[in-house]
Design a protein around this motif. Structure first.
Motif, PDB file in Angstrom:
ATOM      1  N   GLY A  35     -39.993 -41.117  41.716  1.00  0.00           N
ATOM      2  CA  GLY A  35     -40.527 -40.450  43.053  1.00  0.00           C
ATOM      3  C   GLY A  35     -40.575 -41.485  43.919  1.00  0.00           C
ATOM      4  N   HIS A  36     -41.390 -42.918  43.750  1.00  0.00           N
ATOM      5  CA  HIS A  36     -42.014 -43.386  45.099  1.00  0.00           C
ATOM      6  C   HIS A  36     -40.756 -44.132  45.973  1.00  0.00           C
ATOM      7  N   GLY A  37     -39.037 -44.268  44.482  1.00  0.00           N
ATOM      8  CA  GLY A  37     -37.937 -45.017  45.424  1.00  0.00           C
ATOM      9  C   GLY A  37     -37.852 -44.209  46.783  1.00  0.00           C
ATOM     10  N   PRO A  61     -52.197 -49.032  49.019  1.00  0.00           N
ATOM     11  CA  PRO A  61     -53.079 -49.394  47.775  1.00  0.00           C
ATOM     12  C   PRO A  61     -52.583 -49.698  46.661  1.00  0.00           C
ATOM     13  N   VAL A  62     -53.228 -49.800  46.266  1.00  0.00           N
ATOM     14  CA  VAL A  62     -53.585 -50.339  44.581  1.00  0.00           C
ATOM     15  C   VAL A  62     -52.513 -48.890  43.320  1.00  0.00           C
ATOM     16  N   GLY A  63     -51.739 -49.653  42.769  1.00  0.00           N
ATOM     17  CA  GLY A  63     -51.423 -48.339  42.168  1.00  0.00           C
ATOM     18  C   GLY A  63     -49.974 -48.822  42.515  1.00  0.00           C
ATOM     19  N   CYS A  64     -48.981 -47.415  41.804  1.00  0.00           N
ATOM     20  CA  CYS A  64     -47.465 -48.202  41.680  1.00  0.00           C
ATOM     21  C   CYS A  64     -47.343 -48.694  42.453  1.00  0.00           C
ATOM     22  N   SER A  65     -47.405 -48.824  43.901  1.00  0.00           N
ATOM     23  CA  SER A  65     -47.068 -48.846  45.179  1.00  0.00           C
ATOM     24  C   SER A  65     -47.745 -49.879  45.904  1.00  0.00           C
ATOM     25  N   ALA A  80     -57.915 -52.072  49.325  1.00  0.00           N
ATOM     26  CA  ALA A  80     -58.406 -51.788  48.543  1.00  0.00           C
ATOM     27  C   ALA A  80     -58.371 -50.413  47.546  1.00  0.00           C
ATOM     28  N   HIS A  81     -58.377 -50.112  46.774  1.00  0.00           N
ATOM     29  CA  HIS A  81     -57.917 -49.091  46.174  1.00  0.00           C
ATOM     30  C   HIS A  81     -58.817 -47.854  46.388  1.00  0.00           C
ATOM     31  N   GLY A  82     -58.399 -46.899  47.302  1.00  0.00           N
ATOM     32  CA  GLY A  82     -59.064 -45.149  47.999  1.00  0.00           C
ATOM     33  C   GLY A  82     -59.542 -45.822  49.142  1.00  0.00           C
ATOM     34  N   GLY A 105     -51.571 -42.846  46.468  1.00  0.00           N
ATOM     35  CA  GLY A 105     -51.141 -41.925  45.484  1.00  0.00           C
ATOM     36  C   GLY A 105     -52.554 -41.190  45.025  1.00  0.00           C
ATOM     37  N   ASP A 106     -51.837 -40.490  44.090  1.00  0.00           N
ATOM     38  CA  ASP A 106     -52.753 -39.496  44.147  1.00  0.00           C
ATOM     39  C   ASP A 106     -54.842 -39.587  43.333  1.00  0.00           C
ATOM     40  N   GLY A 107     -54.244 -40.562  42.683  1.00  0.00           N
ATOM     41  CA  GLY A 107     -55.461 -41.370  42.309  1.00  0.00           C
ATOM     42  C   GLY A 107     -56.126 -41.688  43.320  1.00  0.00           C
ATOM     43  N   ASP A 108     -55.297 -42.526  43.938  1.00  0.00           N
ATOM     44  CA  ASP A 108     -55.839 -42.912  44.797  1.00  0.00           C
ATOM     45  C   ASP A 108     -56.403 -42.310  45.531  1.00  0.00           C
ATOM     46  N   LEU A 109     -55.832 -41.265  46.622  1.00  0.00           N
ATOM     47  CA  LEU A 109     -55.980 -40.708  47.477  1.00  0.00           C
ATOM     48  C   LEU A 109     -57.061 -39.661  47.494  1.00  0.00           C
ATOM     49  N   ASN A 133     -48.159 -37.698  45.057  1.00  0.00           N
ATOM     50  CA  ASN A 133     -48.630 -36.515  44.334  1.00  0.00           C
ATOM     51  C   ASN A 133     -47.770 -36.514  42.751  1.00  0.00           C
ATOM     52  N   ASN A 134     -47.977 -37.250  42.072  1.00  0.00           N
ATOM     53  CA  ASN A 134     -47.277 -36.796  40.924  1.00  0.00           C
ATOM     54  C   ASN A 134     -48.633 -36.469  39.351  1.00  0.00           C
ATOM     55  N   SER A 135     -49.227 -36.141  40.111  1.00  0.00           N
ATOM     56  CA  SER A 135     -50.476 -35.343  38.995  1.00  0.00           C
ATOM     57  C   SER A 135     -50.967 -36.282  37.749  1.00  0.00           C
ATOM     58  N   ILE A 136     -50.616 -37.218  37.821  1.00  0.00           N
ATOM     59  CA  ILE A 136     -51.699 -38.694  37.154  1.00  0.00           C
ATOM     60  C   ILE A 136     -51.678 -39.773  37.928  1.00  0.00           C
ATOM     61  N   TYR A 137     -52.914 -40.288  37.378  1.00  0.00           N
ATOM     62  CA  TYR A 137     -52.458 -41.932  36.852  1.00  0.00           C
ATOM     63  C   TYR A 137     -51.509 -43.046  36.849  1.00  0.00           C
ATOM     64  N   GLY A 138     -50.414 -42.950  37.270  1.00  0.00           N
ATOM     65  CA  GLY A 138     -49.347 -43.638  37.015  1.00  0.00           C
ATOM     66  C   GLY A 138     -49.135 -45.128  36.329  1.00  0.00           C
ATOM     67  N   MET A 139     -50.443 -45.944  36.993  1.00  0.00           N
ATOM     68  CA  MET A 139     -49.783 -47.330  37.365  1.00  0.00           C
ATOM     69  C   MET A 139     -50.477 -47.665  35.972  1.00  0.00           C
ATOM     70  N   THR A 140     -52.134 -47.304  35.589  1.00  0.00           N
ATOM     71  CA  THR A 140     -52.585 -47.570  34.816  1.00  0.00           C
ATOM     72  C   THR A 140     -52.776 -46.975  33.490  1.00  0.00           C
ATOM     73  N   GLY A 141     -50.745 -45.678  33.590  1.00  0.00           N
ATOM     74  CA  GLY A 141     -50.727 -45.554  32.321  1.00  0.00           C
ATOM     75  C   GLY A 141     -51.319 -44.237  31.892  1.00  0.00           C
TER      76      GLY A 141
HETATM   77  C1  LIG Z   1     -62.325 -49.273  43.207  1.00  0.00           C
HETATM   78  C2  LIG Z   1     -61.414 -49.024  41.875  1.00  0.00           C
HETATM   79  N1  LIG Z   1     -60.817 -48.510  40.525  1.00  0.00           N
HETATM   80  C3  LIG Z   1     -59.986 -48.460  39.716  1.00  0.00           C
HETATM   81  C4  LIG Z   1     -58.613 -49.418  39.943  1.00  0.00           C
HETATM   82  C5  LIG Z   1     -57.542 -49.572  38.841  1.00  0.00           C
HETATM   83  N2  LIG Z   1     -56.051 -48.474  38.830  1.00  0.00           N
HETATM   84  C6  LIG Z   1     -55.210 -49.165  39.963  1.00  0.00           C
HETATM   85  S1  LIG Z   1     -53.417 -48.643  39.974  1.00  0.00           S
HETATM   86  C7  LIG Z   1     -55.252 -47.396  39.256  1.00  0.00           C
HETATM   87  C8  LIG Z   1     -54.418 -45.452  39.473  1.00  0.00           C
HETATM   88  C9  LIG Z   1     -53.196 -45.391  40.235  1.00  0.00           C
HETATM   89  O1  LIG Z   1     -52.886 -43.769  40.759  1.00  0.00           O
HETATM   90  P1  LIG Z   1     -52.214 -43.116  41.669  1.00  0.00           P
HETATM   91  O2  LIG Z   1     -53.466 -43.315  42.517  1.00  0.00           O
HETATM   92  O3  LIG Z   1     -52.435 -41.859  41.121  1.00  0.00           O
HETATM   93  O4  LIG Z   1     -51.058 -43.995  41.806  1.00  0.00           O
HETATM   94  P2  LIG Z   1     -49.793 -44.387  41.194  1.00  0.00           P
HETATM   95  O5  LIG Z   1     -50.025 -45.493  40.173  1.00  0.00           O
HETATM   96  O6  LIG Z   1     -49.555 -42.539  40.015  1.00  0.00           O
HETATM   97  O7  LIG Z   1     -48.925 -44.006  41.720  1.00  0.00           O
HETATM   98  C10 LIG Z   1     -56.441 -47.680  38.979  1.00  0.00           C
HETATM   99  C11 LIG Z   1     -56.762 -46.262  38.360  1.00  0.00           C
HETATM  100  C12 LIG Z   1     -58.920 -50.247  40.771  1.00  0.00           C
HETATM  101  N3  LIG Z   1     -57.547 -50.992  40.618  1.00  0.00           N
HETATM  102  N4  LIG Z   1     -59.776 -50.349  41.553  1.00  0.00           N
END
Ligand SMILES: Cc1ncc(C[n+]2csc(CCOP(=O)(O)OP(=O)(O)O)c2C)c(N)n1
Length: 485
Positions: A35-37, A61-65, A80-82, A105-109, A133-141
């Motif tokens: 969905g990001h695209g 942020p950090v994540g798939c985007s 940085a993440h979040g 992303g949802d892990g991020d926000l 919101n894709n209900s999961i941490y995408g980038m980290t598996g």
């Molecule tokens: C402070 C911190 N914690 C954990 C990570 C590892 N990390 C990188 S991407 C990611 C998951 C991101 O998931 P989400 O925000 O849902 O985005 P998505 O990849 O699903 O688009 C995590 C946990 C990090 N980079 N920094």
């Protein structure tokens, strides 16, 4: 009618080629069906239609985007993440005319950045948040996110999420609309064409509201993640429509005018707060000022309690008084008092690109550990000022000007260890000529009300200057412009 028509051309808000990619530069890095695209496309098109491209800053942020900056031909900041809402706050407040997007992303926000999003929304920052919101941490598996559904498996909840163990899915749109400040919050889904068109309207509306200066806006975008959910792309889209929407109902959660004016411009500039004239200088005046100042990057280091951070602040304030561009970046050790502390200061005649100083022109080391830690990074031709009568025997520096100034000892003689940082300030001005001595006197005289301490400061400044004047410097002596400019 907007001048730009999406149905006839590709949005110019995307780069033509994604140059940073090695392989196919016309494709994104996203998995098929992600969905990001789609979300990117909707945002880019809305920016184009609203004519906002040139003043948009995308905080990704950090994540798939994480590579959003590969694609968006706008200003881009990587957070940085979040932390994207905090970074977005800074970008918007320092440049109120910009359009600032926090893309998360949802892990991020909803996990790592829960605090940042709640407070940015509560302050009614005039930014737009796109929350994928894709209900999961995408980038980290595929770890469990706060939005993972009850019973949904993830690598960290392989048994399926159980509310009594992992809690309930967090509904961010509902949660944030309980706050007073937000003006617009809607949840949309990228499940099928009809919903994507609704998402398109929501994305544009949020940006339009920001353009009007309305306040905090957020669009939560339910999005498929086929790879991590181990589904065919079409199945993942159906899953969003049939399952995800049930847990996260679509709709407008907030759409109202704020009852107060959002913060658009700072009430007072820093210069005004410091009682310094914020008036812009003419080119000639600027040129004349430059004769009395030199651009330098400075690292001040030592123990907490030695006035390290204050010394850095004072140098920065002096630079401001001389109409230089300045930055001051503190860094604290694990504890304040007696932990290590250092700060980076930049004095420049041009805009400061980064407040970080990794290879300083000048190092002020108020103790031996800081000397050992930072001296190897001083730029060739640079200056080291060390708080001692002599260097440790095993240390030799080539191509640097090194001055040992027993600042603590001198300060004790003057009457208080507190003024050792001011002794160093005197030595620094003498060694580098970066700022006029009179400016230092003016800054110090406004610093303390206590007459006795003010007198000690005056003496300390003079003593540092005189000490350097009379003492022999160790090591090579740089030319007048040996470092800095
Ligand atoms: C402070 C911190 N914690 C954990 C990570 C590892 N990390 C990188 S991407 C990611 C998951 C991101 O998931 P989400 O925000 O849902 O985005 P998505 O990849 O699903 O688009 C995590 C946990 C990090 N980079 N920094």
């Amino acid at each position: 009618m907007s001048e730009y028509n999406v149905s006839q051309c590709r949005t110019p808000v995307f780069f033509d080629r994604f140059e940073r990619k090695d392989e196919n530069q016309h494709q994104t890095h996203y998995c098929p069906g992600c969905g990001h695209g789609v979300a990117h496309k909707l945002i880019a098109e809305a920016l184009g239609e609203l004519g906002l491209q040139d003043r948009t800053v995308m905080v990704s942020p950090v994540g798939c985007s994480v590579f959003a900056y590969y694609y968006f031909d706008t200003g881009n900041v990587q957070a940085a993440h979040g932390r994207a809402p905090a970074v977005a706050t800074a970008v918007k407040r320092s440049n109120p005319g910009s359009i600032v997007i926090s893309y998360q992303g949802d892990g991020d926000l909803a996990a790592i950045g829960t605090a940042e999003i709640v407070h940015a929304a509560n302050r009614g920052e005039n930014i737009t948040v796109f929350f994928v919101n894709n209900s999961i941490y995408g980038m980290t598996g595929g770890q469990m996110a706060p939005t993972t559904l009850i019973g949904q498996t993830s690598t960290t909840s392989p048994w399926g999420r159980r509310p009594n163990n992992e809690g309930f899915p967090i509904k961010m749109a509902e949660m944030l609309s309980a706050l007073e400040a937000p003006v617009y919050i809607e949840r949309v889904a990228l499940s099928d064409a009809k919903h994507i068109m609704q998402a398109r309207r929501a994305v544009k509306k949020a940006l339009q509201l920001q353009k009007e200066g309305a306040g905090f806006t957020m669009v939560e975008i339910l999005s498929p993640c086929p790879t991590i959910l181990k589904m065919e792309p079409t199945v993942a889209r159906h899953w969003v429509a049939d399952t995800l929407i049930k847990q996260f109902p679509l709709g407008v959660y907030r759409d109202r005018k704020p009852e107060f004016e959002p913060v658009l411009v700072p009430q007072k500039g820093v210069a005004e707060l410091l009682g310094i004239s914020g008036k812009r200088l003419s080119d000639e005046e600027r040129h004349a000022r430059r004769q009395h100042t030199r651009a330098k990057t400075i690292k001040v280091s030592g123990f907490g309690g030695q006035g390290i951070l204050l010394l850095g602040q004072l140098i920065a304030e002096m630079g401001m008084r001389e109409h230089m561009e300045v930055s001051w970046l503190p860094s604290y050790g694990p504890e304040m008092r007696s932990g290590s502390a250092h700060c980076d200061v930049t004095l420049s005649h041009d805009r400061v690109g980064t407040p970080l100083v990794s290879t300083p022109d000048v190092l002020v080391a108020m103790n031996e550990p800081s000397l050992r830690k930072f001296a190897p990074h001083v730029r060739p031709g640079g200056v080291i000022l060390y708080n001692s009568r002599q260097l440790p025997e095993d240390l030799k520096f080539e191509g640097l000007t090194v001055a040992c100034v027993p600042a603590s000892e001198i300060a004790d003689q003057i009457g208080s260890a507190k003024v050792s940082n001011v002794v160093m300030m005197g030595a620094l001005l003498e060694a580098t000529d970066c700022l006029p001595f009179t400016t230092a006197q003016a800054v110090l005289s406004g610093l303390v009300k206590n007459r006795k301490l003010a007198e000690m400061n005056e003496k300390a400044l003079e003593a540092g200057r005189n000490y350097l004047d009379t003492e022999v410097l160790v090591g090579a002596v740089a030319g007048p412009d040996g470092c800095g400019e």
